[in-house]
Design a protein around this motif. Sequence first.
Motif, short mmCIF file in Angstrom:
data_model
loop_
_atom_site.label_atom_id
_atom_site.label_comp_id
_atom_site.label_asym_id
_atom_site.label_seq_id
_atom_site.Cartn_x
_atom_site.Cartn_y
_atom_site.Cartn_z
N THR A 303 -5.82 1.31 -4.68
CA THR A 303 -5.00 0.52 -5.59
C THR A 303 -4.36 1.37 -6.68
OG1 THR A 303 -6.56 -1.29 -5.20
CG2 THR A 303 -4.95 -1.60 -6.95
N GLU A 304 -5.14 2.28 -7.27
CA GLU A 304 -4.64 3.06 -8.39
C GLU A 304 -3.45 3.95 -8.02
OE1 GLU A 304 -7.77 5.32 -10.11
OE2 GLU A 304 -8.90 3.57 -10.79
N SER A 305 -3.33 4.28 -6.75
CA SER A 305 -2.26 5.19 -6.34
C SER A 305 -0.89 4.54 -6.28
CB SER A 305 -2.60 5.78 -4.95
OG SER A 305 -3.79 6.52 -4.99
N TYR A 306 -0.84 3.20 -6.35
CA TYR A 306 0.43 2.50 -6.18
C TYR A 306 0.61 1.41 -7.24
CZ TYR A 306 -0.10 5.03 -1.88
OH TYR A 306 -0.29 6.05 -0.98
N PRO A 307 0.79 1.82 -8.51
CA PRO A 307 0.88 0.85 -9.60
C PRO A 307 2.07 -0.09 -9.46
CG PRO A 307 1.50 3.04 -10.35
CD PRO A 307 0.88 3.21 -9.00
N GLU A 308 3.18 0.35 -8.85
CA GLU A 308 4.33 -0.53 -8.70
C GLU A 308 4.03 -1.68 -7.74
OE1 GLU A 308 3.76 2.63 -7.53
OE2 GLU A 308 5.79 3.40 -7.13
N LEU A 309 3.16 -1.45 -6.75
CA LEU A 309 2.77 -2.54 -5.87
C LEU A 309 1.84 -3.51 -6.60
CD1 LEU A 309 2.20 -0.71 -2.46
CD2 LEU A 309 4.27 -1.81 -3.33
N VAL A 310 0.98 -2.98 -7.45
CA VAL A 310 0.12 -3.85 -8.26
C VAL A 310 0.97 -4.73 -9.15
CG1 VAL A 310 -1.66 -3.92 -10.04
CG2 VAL A 310 -1.80 -2.22 -8.19
N GLU A 311 1.95 -4.14 -9.80
CA GLU A 311 2.85 -4.90 -10.69
C GLU A 311 3.56 -6.02 -9.93
OE1 GLU A 311 5.46 -1.95 -12.20
OE2 GLU A 311 3.91 -0.90 -13.34
N ALA A 312 3.90 -5.76 -8.67
CA ALA A 312 4.61 -6.76 -7.88
C ALA A 312 3.67 -7.88 -7.42
CB ALA A 312 5.26 -6.11 -6.67
N PHE A 313 2.52 -7.52 -6.88
CA PHE A 313 1.65 -8.53 -6.28
C PHE A 313 0.78 -9.26 -7.28
CE2 PHE A 313 2.70 -6.06 -2.47
CZ PHE A 313 2.94 -7.09 -1.56
N GLU A 314 0.64 -8.75 -8.51
CA GLU A 314 -0.18 -9.46 -9.50
C GLU A 314 0.47 -10.77 -9.94
OE1 GLU A 314 -0.69 -6.80 -12.73
OE2 GLU A 314 1.39 -6.92 -13.44
N LYS A 315 1.75 -10.94 -9.60
CA LYS A 315 2.44 -12.19 -9.95
C LYS A 315 2.32 -13.26 -8.87
CE LYS A 315 5.86 -9.37 -10.79
NZ LYS A 315 7.18 -8.75 -11.06
N VAL A 316 1.69 -12.92 -7.75
CA VAL A 316 1.49 -13.89 -6.67
C VAL A 316 0.38 -14.85 -7.08
CG1 VAL A 316 0.78 -14.18 -4.27
CG2 VAL A 316 2.28 -12.28 -4.90
#
Length: 607
Positions: A303-316
């Motif tokens: 997870t830590e390697s891809y913060p932009e994906l976290v930012e996107a999916f945390e809104k789901v």
Amino acid sequence: MSRFAELASLAEELAGTSSRLKKRAAIAAAIAKVQAESSQQAGLFAQYLAGLPFAEADNRKLNAGGAMLSGIVKEISGAADVTMSAAYRKHGDLGAAAAELWPRLAESEIVLDELEAAFAASSSARSTAARKHVLTELLRRATPLEAKYLLKLMLGDMRIGVKQSLVEEAIAEASGTEVRAVRNAVMLEADLAGAVERAFTGTLAEARMRLFHPLGFMLASPVETPEEAVERFASTKESAEAADVELKAEEPDPDIPMAEHLPVEALRIEALVEDKYDGMRAQVHCGVDGRVAIYSRNRDDITESYPELVEAFEKVSEPLILDGEILGWDIAGRRALPFAVLGTRIGRKKVNDAMRAQVPVVFMVFDLMYAGGELKLDLPLRARRNELEAVVERISAVTRSPVEKAAGGLFASEEPDVERLILSPSFVVESADDIDRTYRKARERGNEGVMLKAMDSTYQPGRRGLMWMKLKRELATLDVVVTGCEFGHGKRAGLLSDYTFAVRGEGGELLNVGKAYSGLTDAEILELTEWMKEHTLEDFGHFRTVEPKKILEVAFNNVMRSDRHNSGFALRFPRILRIRGDKPVEEIDTVARVEEIYQSQPDKAGS
């Protein structure tokens, strides 16, 4: 209280048994015996026998590498370096080498509860010295046989020819339950020990899915041509239909056509075809209180390697598990970047804005594993795909995140943010000609090839069957694991740049098949050098053995019979294509695959 000595004795027995049925019966009998004393102890017994210091759903790590454990063995045994080296060369395994050197002690009293407590203490230790002290004190009490299997367990590889699936079968046999029910509980809760308790208390059906632990990935089998893919799909489908007929009648229906009796051009299939991207297979869990977890194919939390994906999916806002591929992405051109570009981000714990700008990433989703409060694995692909399309349509508006504008970014975009979730384009194919056309178009788009999936296929975690296939049409390559390394020459004299590598034998043992030193960048060699030093098992000066955890994809000109390596083969002119940080050791290629490539060569080379 169950003693670890009983588990070690069983492991030694299993290592010398080739029969799967005999192994299962022995494991089942042992689990039933321990269960009579304690359900909790029986669970630990099964978990440790499967080579798991902690449950899969448990985020704790033992944090005990080969270098530390080798030091402990040397300290307790009092063996000189040359003696240690000779024992390791003889056995090729730290546990077996330790058993040969270990001081003879009285019968041990290490019980499984104590082992559980020691592992917990090692995981929570705040320093390497504290961790080493905990494990040293545990091992000092061990007999030679216990030391052998304690070390194997700590390294996460028992090497006794027993996979978790066999332990699951044994749990079912011991408890009188269905294997499928046991496996389902393990998959849902990622807790083998917990499944033992459920099996004996009749509560397997009460297991419920826990998000934020990785499920197994369904895998694909390679094919060389569109015609081979069609033949395999047709044979698989008709075999399934024939089996169904046999269940309904005493005699199979003679009218069922067999694929091998028909010309390929007459065969018709129904399969979904997608581009095979050169990225990193991953699983995204999201939709619960803004939490996001991303897992790699070898089940590591990345997870830590891809913060932009976290930012996107945390809104789901709805709980989901999605299967797909992380890709380096050319935003303007809307196409995948080569794996070599994405590779600069794999394994990074800290990702700054400059790196985000230099290598933008997206998640190319191609399957739905969990939605609407239930697993979707048993649905046919056509149904999963329909539901996936609906999910993507619902969440695509929120699965976006900012595009960094750092200096040096390669892929400019006029938009303030970008879609991070992309639905993999797919097409239905019915013939070899259809597959060939889609393959050529995929190559024109710069992708590796195509994935072919039977429309009625269910999702089978961890399985590599004939319901999913991959067509790449490349020269043969192998996925191998590094077992040893040595210092290079000239400008690489101070770097560990020459790598000996292995494939898997029939019993899971690692068998060397070659050595390569070309193909990696200077930065990759420098990074591997530091890793190899930290994960050294034996240091012979110029050469050292290392923990078998680094996977490489290697190409070569041909395969030769050879007694130089214990696999019986050698690769001619091997070269490293890439480091496979996305692949676990269990999925490297086998000696059988090497043999297959060797036999396919028109002009077989000898030693």
